[in-house]
Design a protein around this motif. Structure first.
Motif, PDB file in Angstrom:
ATOM      1  N   VAL A  34       0.741  -1.288  -0.120  1.00  0.00           N
ATOM      2  CA  VAL A  34      -0.069   0.111   0.103  1.00  0.00           C
ATOM      3  C   VAL A  34       0.946   1.277  -0.117  1.00  0.00           C
ATOM      4  N   ASP A  35       0.448   2.476  -0.089  1.00  0.00           N
ATOM      5  CA  ASP A  35       0.986   3.712  -0.514  1.00  0.00           C
ATOM      6  C   ASP A  35       0.795   4.813   0.536  1.00  0.00           C
ATOM      7  N   ASP A  36       1.832   5.187   1.167  1.00  0.00           N
ATOM      8  CA  ASP A  36       1.719   6.383   2.356  1.00  0.00           C
ATOM      9  C   ASP A  36       0.943   6.000   3.342  1.00  0.00           C
ATOM     10  N   MET A  37       0.958   4.589   4.013  1.00  0.00           N
ATOM     11  CA  MET A  37       0.189   4.026   4.923  1.00  0.00           C
ATOM     12  C   MET A  37       0.946   3.987   6.165  1.00  0.00           C
ATOM     13  N   GLY A  38       0.540   4.538   7.364  1.00  0.00           N
ATOM     14  CA  GLY A  38       1.440   4.474   8.654  1.00  0.00           C
ATOM     15  C   GLY A  38       1.422   3.414   9.260  1.00  0.00           C
ATOM     16  N   TRP A 241      -7.444  13.757  17.018  1.00  0.00           N
ATOM     17  CA  TRP A 241      -6.121  13.107  16.903  1.00  0.00           C
ATOM     18  C   TRP A 241      -5.372  12.850  18.346  1.00  0.00           C
ATOM     19  N   ASP A 242      -5.757  13.624  19.451  1.00  0.00           N
ATOM     20  CA  ASP A 242      -5.054  13.532  20.583  1.00  0.00           C
ATOM     21  C   ASP A 242      -5.620  12.208  21.038  1.00  0.00           C
ATOM     22  N   SER A 243      -6.858  12.093  21.197  1.00  0.00           N
ATOM     23  CA  SER A 243      -7.547  10.775  21.671  1.00  0.00           C
ATOM     24  C   SER A 243      -7.414   9.659  21.117  1.00  0.00           C
ATOM     25  N   LEU A 244      -7.384   9.819  19.563  1.00  0.00           N
ATOM     26  CA  LEU A 244      -7.286   8.756  18.687  1.00  0.00           C
ATOM     27  C   LEU A 244      -5.710   7.959  19.082  1.00  0.00           C
ATOM     28  N   ARG A 245      -4.833   8.983  19.252  1.00  0.00           N
ATOM     29  CA  ARG A 245      -3.350   8.290  19.447  1.00  0.00           C
ATOM     30  C   ARG A 245      -3.131   7.695  20.706  1.00  0.00           C
ATOM     31  N   ALA A 246      -3.910   8.051  21.670  1.00  0.00           N
ATOM     32  CA  ALA A 246      -4.013   7.286  22.997  1.00  0.00           C
ATOM     33  C   ALA A 246      -4.450   6.116  22.909  1.00  0.00           C
ATOM     34  N   GLU A 247      -5.904   6.116  22.135  1.00  0.00           N
ATOM     35  CA  GLU A 247      -6.220   4.844  21.726  1.00  0.00           C
ATOM     36  C   GLU A 247      -5.510   3.975  21.046  1.00  0.00           C
ATOM     37  N   ARG A 248      -4.834   4.244  20.230  1.00  0.00           N
ATOM     38  CA  ARG A 248      -3.845   3.328  19.273  1.00  0.00           C
ATOM     39  C   ARG A 248      -2.535   2.865  20.297  1.00  0.00           C
ATOM     40  N   LEU A 249      -2.245   3.566  20.980  1.00  0.00           N
ATOM     41  CA  LEU A 249      -0.809   3.378  21.818  1.00  0.00           C
ATOM     42  C   LEU A 249      -1.565   2.135  22.704  1.00  0.00           C
ATOM     43  N   LYS A 250      -2.563   2.354  23.376  1.00  0.00           N
ATOM     44  CA  LYS A 250      -3.132   1.326  24.429  1.00  0.00           C
ATOM     45  C   LYS A 250      -3.326   0.065  23.599  1.00  0.00           C
ATOM     46  N   ARG A 251      -4.037   0.029  22.554  1.00  0.00           N
ATOM     47  CA  ARG A 251      -4.073  -1.006  21.623  1.00  0.00           C
ATOM     48  C   ARG A 251      -2.712  -1.875  21.280  1.00  0.00           C
ATOM     49  N   GLN A 252      -1.874  -0.966  20.904  1.00  0.00           N
ATOM     50  CA  GLN A 252      -0.570  -1.603  20.473  1.00  0.00           C
ATOM     51  C   GLN A 252       0.181  -2.308  21.609  1.00  0.00           C
ATOM     52  N   LYS A 253      -0.103  -1.788  22.861  1.00  0.00           N
ATOM     53  CA  LYS A 253       0.370  -2.795  23.897  1.00  0.00           C
ATOM     54  C   LYS A 253      -0.262  -3.929  24.297  1.00  0.00           C
ATOM     55  N   GLY A 328       6.223   5.602   5.521  1.00  0.00           N
ATOM     56  CA  GLY A 328       5.100   6.072   6.517  1.00  0.00           C
ATOM     57  C   GLY A 328       4.193   7.218   6.049  1.00  0.00           C
ATOM     58  N   ALA A 329       3.121   7.572   6.840  1.00  0.00           N
ATOM     59  CA  ALA A 329       2.331   8.433   6.448  1.00  0.00           C
ATOM     60  C   ALA A 329       2.954   9.751   6.188  1.00  0.00           C
ATOM     61  N   GLN A 330       2.173  10.583   5.228  1.00  0.00           N
ATOM     62  CA  GLN A 330       2.954  11.989   4.835  1.00  0.00           C
ATOM     63  C   GLN A 330       2.446  13.091   5.873  1.00  0.00           C
ATOM     64  N   GLN A 358      -0.355  16.317   8.184  1.00  0.00           N
ATOM     65  CA  GLN A 358       0.413  15.958   9.219  1.00  0.00           C
ATOM     66  C   GLN A 358      -0.198  15.673  10.970  1.00  0.00           C
ATOM     67  N   ASN A 359      -1.351  16.623  10.911  1.00  0.00           N
ATOM     68  CA  ASN A 359      -2.356  16.271  12.058  1.00  0.00           C
ATOM     69  C   ASN A 359      -2.569  14.917  12.316  1.00  0.00           C
ATOM     70  N   TRP A 360      -3.023  14.199  11.260  1.00  0.00           N
ATOM     71  CA  TRP A 360      -3.559  12.841  11.196  1.00  0.00           C
ATOM     72  C   TRP A 360      -2.545  12.037  11.035  1.00  0.00           C
ATOM     73  N   ALA A 361      -1.287  12.344  10.164  1.00  0.00           N
ATOM     74  CA  ALA A 361      -0.272  11.326   9.967  1.00  0.00           C
ATOM     75  C   ALA A 361       0.482  11.257  11.325  1.00  0.00           C
ATOM     76  N   TYR A 362       0.552  12.357  12.196  1.00  0.00           N
ATOM     77  CA  TYR A 362       0.921  11.853  13.583  1.00  0.00           C
ATOM     78  C   TYR A 362       0.330  11.038  14.318  1.00  0.00           C
ATOM     79  N   VAL A 363      -0.766  10.581  13.869  1.00  0.00           N
ATOM     80  CA  VAL A 363      -1.440   9.340  14.397  1.00  0.00           C
ATOM     81  C   VAL A 363      -0.926   8.094  13.757  1.00  0.00           C
ATOM     82  N   SER A 364      -1.054   8.222  12.583  1.00  0.00           N
ATOM     83  CA  SER A 364      -0.739   7.011  11.786  1.00  0.00           C
ATOM     84  C   SER A 364       0.452   6.567  11.968  1.00  0.00           C
ATOM     85  N   ASN A 365       1.539   7.255  12.338  1.00  0.00           N
ATOM     86  CA  ASN A 365       2.679   6.865  12.512  1.00  0.00           C
ATOM     87  C   ASN A 365       3.129   6.503  13.953  1.00  0.00           C
TER      88      ASN A 365
END
Length: 535
Positions: A34-38, A241-253, A328-330, A358-365
């Motif tokens: 895939v292309d430009d996916m974080g 994006w702030d809450s979403l990044r927290a969700e993803r970090l929790k799920r990654q762990k 990574g995401a752009q 960048q605002n969402w790419a920060y979450v994607s990566n």
């Protein structure tokens, strides 16, 4: 009939049977990019985006925590297709000719493609999707080893025919060297999938294994998706994006992708707090992520269709599937008041020409630092899923620490393919990667290599060896040093604390650069630098 003659006949039959068995039991190989996916944009790497088929492949296969690309489209594809570092293959910068062989902008003949090698070793070679390895027709896929090709040649494309939405040109596609256009109502991701499936069904008539490369354009800009896919995500990104990044970090762990002792990238200071945006700003930004998620969702649906075809053809039990992203995401613009560019329709429609930003790419990566076109982990880290139940133990997660250059030797080893020293009278470049089979079959958790992994593109540089990584970002030439064993987020530069490590890796970098053809970017940079939307 004499006993000697009977014995001879038995030997011939046995030999023929063995040869046929070896030929027909070679594994099929499907490579999906895939292309430009974080790093965190699919469910098995922490995302909320619905990717049930990729998650199934991950659950039944292996995931790498550390798999590396080359941070941007064309150089990544050069390494992917040839098993060479991009400069060695002729694409050290982009698909633009800068006047030197390592920067000629198309694949050289010394660097053989996966298709050229596998075709010579008895495989059908099929491709559907984005090429981006040379614009001249002499460099197109059918001229570089692919029996069948459908897709587009340059680095980006609209997903819909633009129709009445503006002045953009029609979507030009190529099928086996013949140009055609995307028709009104067709969606590019679906067309890439349709042709991949069509090629598989046609290949069924051949008594040999196949190599299929599916190079999706999604979720690369422009943000364009089907309405029914966008509808699935309406309201999901209202949290910001702030809450979403927290969700993803929790799920990654929870998934085991992120260890508890790992430092994560600090919050990007250029990304505004979601809570500080106005209602209208929030509405604009959440729409971007709804469409971006829909584009990835459609890719997963496409992979479902490809797997269904494999099962229908009774080839699912002898096929290796590998899934990665090209970078990574752009990142780029982060000003929440920026006007959309070139848009003649709402985000997601054929008239949309927007991108994630960048605002969402920060979450994607998540959990990494930086973005596409940068050598920090956010730019060069990709998810890596490999599925092949005959070889790979289900539900495996490993460190991996592999690079694109490792895929060619892996595929050739699995296929029993010989890599020629000469091809069409030309001496070939030696393969520089390492086979991933020891990691895939469970005898190792990290790719065995003595030499570091190296990067250079547009003056951005990096070296990875063991737990250490040095990186510098153009125009600076100073090296940063990170201990990725505990600091994959690259939060603490320890170059001053470990100067011997920096000196050693730097010395190895310059030796690699000399033998690979890397030139100081100041000496070759274009007078008009390539503009990457979002950069």
């Amino acid at each position: 009939m004499t006993r000697k003659f009977l014995l001879l006949m038995c030997c011939v039959i046995a030999s023929t049977t063995t040869s046929f068995s070896q030929k027909t039991t070679k594994p099929n190989i499907i490579l999906i990019m895939v292309d430009d996916m974080g790093y965190s944009d699919i469910g098995s790497y922490g995302s909320e985006i619905k990717t049930p088929t990729l998650d199934k492949l991950a659950a039944e296969g292996i995931r790498f925590k550390e798999f590396y690309n080359n941070s941007i489209c064309a150089p990544t594809r050069a390494s992917l297709m040839t098993g060479q570092y991009p400069h060695r293959a002729g694409i050290g910068y982009f698909d633009i000719n800068l006047g030197l062989p390592p920067y000629q902008g198309y694949l050289n003949k010394e660097s053989l493609t996966l298709a050229e090698v596998l075709k010579q070793n008895g495989y059908s070679t099929l491709m559907s999707g984005k090429w981006h390895l040379g614009k001249d027709s002499l460099c197109w896929p059918n001229q570089r080893g692919f029996d069948k090709f459908y897709g587009f040649i340059p680095g980006a494309s609209n997903f819909f025919d633009i129709g009445d939405y503006g002045q953009a040109p029609p979507v030009i596609l190529v099928k086996n060297n013949q140009k055609e256009k995307l028709k009104p109502g067709e969606y590019l991701t679906d067309k890439i999938t349709d042709n991949a499936i069509g090629f598989l069904k046609e290949q069924q008539k051949e008594n040999k294994p196949f190599f299929l490369y599916v190079a999706f354009n999604a979720p690369h800009w422009p943000l364009q998706a089907l309405p029914e896919d966008i509808a699935k995500y309406k309201g999901r990104y209202d949290i910001g994006w702030d809450s979403l990044r927290a969700e993803r970090l929790k799920r990654q762990k929870e998934l085991g992708i992120l260890s508890d002792n790992q430092h994560i990238a600090v919050r990007d200071k250029d990304v505004p707090l979601w809570a500080n945006l106005t209602y209208d700003q929030k509405h604009l930004w959440k729409s971007k992520m709804e469409v971006y998620a829909a584009m990835i969702d459609r890719v997963d649906q496409s992979i479902t269709r490809i797997l269904s075809t494999l099962k229908e053809l009774k080839k699912d039990d002898n096929t290796l599937i590998v899934f990665i992203s090209d970078n990574g995401a752009q990142g780029g613009f982060s000003n929440s008041n920026r006007k959309p560019q070139r848009n003649t329709g709402p985000i997601g429609t054929p008239g949309s020409y927007d991108y994630q930003e960048q605002n969402w790419a920060y979450v994607s990566n998540t959990p990494h630092r930086q973005y596409k076109n940068n050598m920090h982990e956010g730019g060069i880290s990709s998810p890596f899923i490999a599925w092949y139940p005959k070889l790979i133990k289900a539900g495996t997660i490993v460190q991996g620490t592999a690079h694109l250059i490792d895929l060619a030797p892996t595929f050739y080893a699995l296929a029993g393919a010989t890599y020629p020293q000469k091809f069409n009278g030309i001496t070939t470049n030696n393969l520089v990667g390492k086979s991933l089979l020891p990691v895939l079959n469970g005898t190792a958790t990290v790719t065995p290599r003595e030499e570091p992994i190296f990067w250079e593109r547009a003056g951005n540089r990096a070296v990875r060896k063991g737990k250490w990584k040095i990186v510098s970002t153009y125009p600076a030439y100073a090296w940063e040093l990170y201990d990725l064993e505990t600091d994959r987020g690259e939060t603490t530069d320890v170059a001053g604390k470990f100067p011997d490590v920096v000196n050693d890796l730097s010395a190895q970098y310059f030796k690699w650069a000399e033998r690979t053809g890397v030139v100081d970017y100041e000496k070759i940079k274009p007078t008009q630098p390539m503009v990457i939307p979002g950069q």
